[in-house]
Design a protein around this motif. Structure first.
Motif, PDB file in Angstrom:
ATOM      1  N   TRP A 179       3.287   2.254   1.389  1.00  0.00           N
ATOM      2  CA  TRP A 179       2.836   3.271   2.340  1.00  0.00           C
ATOM      3  C   TRP A 179       3.285   2.899   3.747  1.00  0.00           C
ATOM      4  O   TRP A 179       3.497   1.729   4.063  1.00  0.00           O
ATOM      5  CB  TRP A 179       1.318   3.389   2.294  1.00  0.00           C
ATOM      6  N   ARG A 180       3.425   3.905   4.601  1.00  0.00           N
ATOM      7  CA  ARG A 180       3.816   3.687   5.986  1.00  0.00           C
ATOM      8  C   ARG A 180       2.809   4.379   6.902  1.00  0.00           C
ATOM      9  O   ARG A 180       2.096   5.283   6.476  1.00  0.00           O
ATOM     10  CB  ARG A 180       5.234   4.212   6.238  1.00  0.00           C
ATOM     11  N   CYS A 181       2.749   3.932   8.146  1.00  0.00           N
ATOM     12  CA  CYS A 181       1.749   4.494   9.056  1.00  0.00           C
ATOM     13  C   CYS A 181       2.332   4.642  10.460  1.00  0.00           C
ATOM     14  O   CYS A 181       3.295   3.971  10.831  1.00  0.00           O
ATOM     15  CB  CYS A 181       0.497   3.616   9.105  1.00  0.00           C
ATOM     16  N   ALA A 182       1.720   5.551  11.231  1.00  0.00           N
ATOM     17  CA  ALA A 182       2.117   5.790  12.614  1.00  0.00           C
ATOM     18  C   ALA A 182       0.898   6.287  13.374  1.00  0.00           C
ATOM     19  O   ALA A 182      -0.068   6.763  12.767  1.00  0.00           O
ATOM     20  CB  ALA A 182       3.245   6.816  12.685  1.00  0.00           C
ATOM     21  N   PRO A 183       0.907   6.153  14.696  1.00  0.00           N
ATOM     22  CA  PRO A 183      -0.245   6.634  15.474  1.00  0.00           C
ATOM     23  C   PRO A 183      -0.504   8.115  15.236  1.00  0.00           C
ATOM     24  O   PRO A 183       0.417   8.917  15.142  1.00  0.00           O
ATOM     25  CB  PRO A 183       0.180   6.378  16.922  1.00  0.00           C
TER      26      PRO A 183
END
Length: 205
Positions: free
Chosen positions: A47-51
């Motif tokens: 999984w990837r995340c960003a603000p």
């Protein structure tokens, strides 16, 4: 979660939420396909995340939404996650297995239109819904990028002016920072108890 907010888990219950000082995600997406089979997509290092454009959110505080972050990280339909961060697996004491929610879903029961726009003796612009409700305001925005529109919610007027000091530490605000485009907006994860809404920061009626 609500437990992390200023009015969240009280000190005697902190021992039951040892992960309160961390930002973690444990989730499963359960998909039932057309042929009846079930696919489970669980959180892991892929999984990837960003603000998020939702930079603040709580029940009593309200919500702050910066639409400029939506352009930077959540553009559709061609979602580019090349600049996103990778997820890191960790152990979190006290976090159990994912479970279905027990509460009933929140649904819109009624749409209420304002009965009056009040210009108070202090020069405030206040919307009167005509009755005390639990909900939120939905409104159209067409402001220059960076314009922060603030909605403050209250239940009564005092001397003909907006008043919410009775809410004490609860800000009960919705702040929308425009990205320069026209949009219809409303809070995502919070709600308010109110009759009157004071609007400030907008440059257009």
């Amino acid at each position: 979660g609500w437990y992390k907010a200023a009015f969240g888990a009280s000190r005697p219950h902190r021992a039951q939420t040892p992960f309160i000082d961390k930002y973690l995600l444990k989730a499963e997406l359960r998909l039932t396909l057309a042929d009846g089979t079930e696919q489970i997509i669980a959180t892991d290092e892929s999984w990837r995340c960003a603000p998020s454009p939702i930079v603040e959110d709580s029940i009593y505080g309200g919500e702050v939404y910066d639409a400029r972050l939506a352009i930077a990280h959540w553009s559709e339909p061609s979602l580019d996650d090349s600049g996103w961060d990778t997820m890191v697996a960790t152990e979190a004491e006290g976090v159990g297995a994912p479970a279905d929610r027990l509460s009933l879903p929140i649904i819109i029961k009624e749409t209420v239109k304002p009965i009056e726009i009040i210009h108070t003796p202090r020069g405030e612009t206040v919307i009167d819904l005509g009755q005390n409700i639990v909900g939120w305001l939905s409104f159209r925005v067409n402001e220059p990028a960076g314009t922060a529109i603030k909605l403050q919610h209250g239940e009564i007027l005092q001397d003909g002016c907006f008043y919410n000091d009775n809410l004490r530490y609860a800000k009960a605000e919705y702040i929308y920072v425009s990205d320069g485009s026209e949009a219809t907006v409303s809070p995502h994860f919070t709600f308010f108890g109110f009759r009157y809404v004071k609007i400030s920061g907008n440059t257009k009626p």
